[in-house]
Design an enzyme around this catalytic site. Structure first.
Site, PDB file in Angstrom:
ATOM      1  N   ARG A 188       7.745   3.848  -4.778  1.00 40.28           N
ATOM      2  CA  ARG A 188       6.959   5.026  -4.397  1.00 40.28           C
ATOM      3  C   ARG A 188       7.706   6.293  -4.757  1.00 40.28           C
ATOM      4  NH1 ARG A 188       4.990   2.533   0.812  1.00 40.28           N
ATOM      5  NH2 ARG A 188       5.479   0.357   0.485  1.00 40.28           N
ATOM      6  N   ASP A 259       5.205   8.650   0.570  1.00 35.57           N
ATOM      7  CA  ASP A 259       5.552   7.228   0.666  1.00 35.57           C
ATOM      8  C   ASP A 259       4.351   6.348   0.363  1.00 35.57           C
ATOM      9  OD1 ASP A 259       4.689   8.408   3.219  1.00 35.57           O
ATOM     10  OD2 ASP A 259       4.805   6.374   3.989  1.00 35.57           O
ATOM     11  N   ASN A 260       3.178   6.946   0.256  1.00 34.23           N
ATOM     12  CA  ASN A 260       1.976   6.182  -0.094  1.00 34.23           C
ATOM     13  C   ASN A 260       1.574   6.381  -1.550  1.00 34.23           C
ATOM     14  OD1 ASN A 260       1.679   4.976   2.376  1.00 34.23           O
ATOM     15  ND2 ASN A 260       0.186   6.450   3.158  1.00 34.23           N
TER      16      ASN A 260
HETATM   17  P1  AMP Z   1       1.764   4.058   6.912  1.00 33.23           P
HETATM   18  O1  AMP Z   1       1.192   5.138   7.744  1.00 33.23           O
HETATM   19  O2  AMP Z   1       1.095   2.713   7.044  1.00 33.23           O
HETATM   20  O3  AMP Z   1       1.971   4.436   5.487  1.00 33.23           O
HETATM   21  O4  AMP Z   1       3.222   3.793   7.542  1.00 33.23           O
HETATM   22  C1  AMP Z   1       4.180   4.812   7.716  1.00 33.23           C
HETATM   23  C2  AMP Z   1       5.469   4.217   8.213  1.00 33.23           C
HETATM   24  O5  AMP Z   1       5.313   3.670   9.521  1.00 33.23           O
HETATM   25  C3  AMP Z   1       6.043   3.103   7.358  1.00 33.23           C
HETATM   26  O6  AMP Z   1       7.448   3.207   7.377  1.00 33.23           O
HETATM   27  C4  AMP Z   1       5.551   1.857   8.060  1.00 33.23           C
HETATM   28  O7  AMP Z   1       6.342   0.743   7.789  1.00 33.23           O
HETATM   29  C5  AMP Z   1       5.667   2.283   9.522  1.00 33.23           C
HETATM   30  N1  AMP Z   1       4.731   1.560  10.399  1.00 33.23           N
HETATM   31  C6  AMP Z   1       3.405   1.780  10.538  1.00 33.23           C
HETATM   32  N2  AMP Z   1       2.870   0.935  11.435  1.00 33.23           N
HETATM   33  C7  AMP Z   1       3.879   0.147  11.901  1.00 33.23           C
HETATM   34  C8  AMP Z   1       3.974  -0.917  12.865  1.00 33.23           C
HETATM   35  N3  AMP Z   1       2.913  -1.354  13.535  1.00 33.23           N
HETATM   36  N4  AMP Z   1       5.195  -1.468  13.061  1.00 33.23           N
HETATM   37  C9  AMP Z   1       6.269  -1.046  12.384  1.00 33.23           C
HETATM   38  N5  AMP Z   1       6.250  -0.052  11.485  1.00 33.23           N
HETATM   39  C10 AMP Z   1       5.078   0.548  11.234  1.00 33.23           C
HETATM   40 MG    MG Z   2       2.233   3.517   3.857  1.00 33.16          MG
END
Ligand code: AMP
Ligand code: MG
Length: 476
Positions: A188, A259-260
């Protein structure tokens, strides 16, 4: 030993990057593993279609390693800007890279990565889990985007895992699942940002070489000091094409944090996404995006902002000027791709005047906004610019309204691209395939209330008809 076809070509290239980029982790042990979705079309393409369902669950629910592939899953390290705030506490917190393989059709390096496979060193307070509803929503998003010609990750597998998860936005515990995505890389913008944050120029250089070797081989022979800007330019072009494809699809990703954003430009990570009911530049997908930062109409600007962060990662290696020049490649690539994507959806041929075509497309979008014509319906009813098709639509009165007239005039500037395509079975449907919020809620309600998966299966079949119309019979 499971029966794998010769099309299966393992290539766990990521390990060559060394431990600075990842942490070996173990998958969670789940109380249940119930197969809910397997992407048989892509599995066959990659030589994994011969797995029986038990082998599939052993592989994509229990994560027994694939032959010749990663011996242990890798949680990837990254940082990122979230809603423009730098966050160094990111990384794969509920996912990992499980396997890598070559696509036998086009030779691309593809990843099988998870969401919801358990905690990692990067989970913070999170449970490392994914809700089943989140998994179902991502299965639908990826299928629909692929069907609309958007470069996207694919949902490869969805296994329900039998846990009860508490989520802030749900009043009672909700079902759990583990999703496996098929992605063209998991590197990313935030992967580079983390190394720049630590002023680790040597590893940035190594990651750049790896990325160019595997994802931008055309840049391999450039002198080392030209590679960073050339890479930023190539990523800008790839992201521009994807963003243009979202705009033509009427799609709002919702969370365009760095990060996305994949350095291949492939879109991924579908949480609070929405498809537009009608054209609305300010339409915002995520309830937590109060300022509308990532609304539909700001998506191109969001990607440009993110790409500037990528360019910034190389400032310790090369001067700013060529990096800034590389960022300029976004806009022309976006315009060309927007024209191509919109006209392809409408089965119309571009003229030899790009600016005039873009003006017509802007007029079409403005009239779609003013008239509130259903987004997917406009592309369906006006396919081929055929006014008689539109006149036979349930929306005929709306198309006759004053607000829509500029759209009809704009469409008349083009001619049909492919006569045969005007006779495609998809265009005989009573209504276009859509994926609005309420329909997803209805599909989910059947699963949640009576464990009825038929609505999801029917929807995926309909989306497949759209894919054949958009991409043709040889699309995977
Ligand atoms: P995202 O919003 O899905 O792109 O995630 C943003 C960050 O939060 C990343 O580092 C994910 O790994 C972490 N994250 C999101 N949901 C969870 C969860 N349920 N448990 C652990 N880490 C999470
Ligand atoms: Mg993500």
């Amino acid at each position: 030993m499971m029966p794998l076809s010769p099309a299966y070509r393992p290539d766990p290239a990521h390990v060559s990057l060394g431990g600075e980029l990842y942490d070996p982790v173990r998958p969670a042990v789940f109380p249940k593993t119930i197969l809910r979705h397997r992407n048989q079309r892509w599995a066959e393409r990659l030589g994994l279609g011969t797995l029986d369902n038990q082998e599939w669950v052993d592989t994509f629910g229990h994560f027994q390693p694939l032959p010749g592939n990663l011996e242990q899953p890798l949680a990837l390290r990254y940082h990122g800007h979230q809603f423009r705030h730098y966050n160094p506490d990111l990384g794969d917190g509920r996912g990992f890279l499980f396997a890598q393989l070559r696509d036998p059709v086009d030779g691309r390096l593809l990843d099988l990565g998870t969401k919801g496979s358990g905690q990692t060193p990067w989970s913070r307070q999170g449970d490392g889990r994914l809700t089943l509803k989140g998994g179902v929503r991502e299965v639908l998003a990826t299928a629909m985007l692929e069907a609309l010609g958007v470069p996207t990750s694919k949902s490869f597998s969805l296994v329900e895992t039998g846990e009860a998860l508490w989520r802030n936005d749900e009043p009672s515990p909700t079902r759990s699942a583990v999703l496996v995505r098929l992605s063209h890389s998991h590197i990313r913008i935030g992967t580079f940002q983390r190394l720049a944050f630590h002023s680790d120029s040597a590893t940035i250089r190594r990651l750049l070489t790896h990325t160019i070797t595997h994802y931008y081989p055309d840049l391999r022979d450039l002198p080392a000091d030209e590679q960073p800007a050339a890479f930023v330019g190539a990523v800008a072009q790839a992201c521009a094409r994807t963003t243009a494809a979202w705009m033509a699809a009427g799609f709002v990703h919702g969370v365009l944090n760095t990060d996305n954003i994949n350095i291949t430009g492939e879109s991924f990570d579908y949480g609070p996404y929405r498809f537009l009911p009608h054209y609305d530049a300010r339409f915002t997908a995520a309830y937590f995006d109060q300022s509308g930062l990532y609304c539909y109409g700001r998506q191109p600007a969001s990607l440009q902002w993110n790409l500037a962060r990528l360019a910034g990662c190389f400032l310790d290696l090369v001067p700013a000027e060529p990096l800034n020049a590389a960022l300029e490649r976004f806009s022309p690539a976006f315009e060309a791709a927007l024209r191509a994507a919109v006209l392809h959806r409408l089965n119309l041929a571009p003229t030899n005047n790009l600016d005039a075509d873009l003006d017509h497309i802007a007029t079409l979008f403005q009239a779609m906004a003013d008239s509130k014509a259903p987004f997917q319906r406009v592309f369906f009813d006006w396919c081929g610019g055929d006014a008689s098709r539109a006149a036979a639509s349930p929306q005929a009165a709306l198309y006759a309204s004053a607000a829509f007239q500029p759209a009809a005039a704009a469409l008349a500037a083009f001619s049909v691209a492919d006569e045969a395509r005007q006779h495609h079975a998809y265009l005989q449907r009573r209504a276009p395939v859509d994926l609005l919020y309420d329909e997803i809620e209805t599909i989910w309600a059947a699963i949640a209330q009576t464990d009825d998966w038929t609505l999801l299966a029917e929807k995926l079949r309909a989306i497949d008809d759209l894919r054949l119309f958009t991409l043709g019979p040889r699309s995977a």
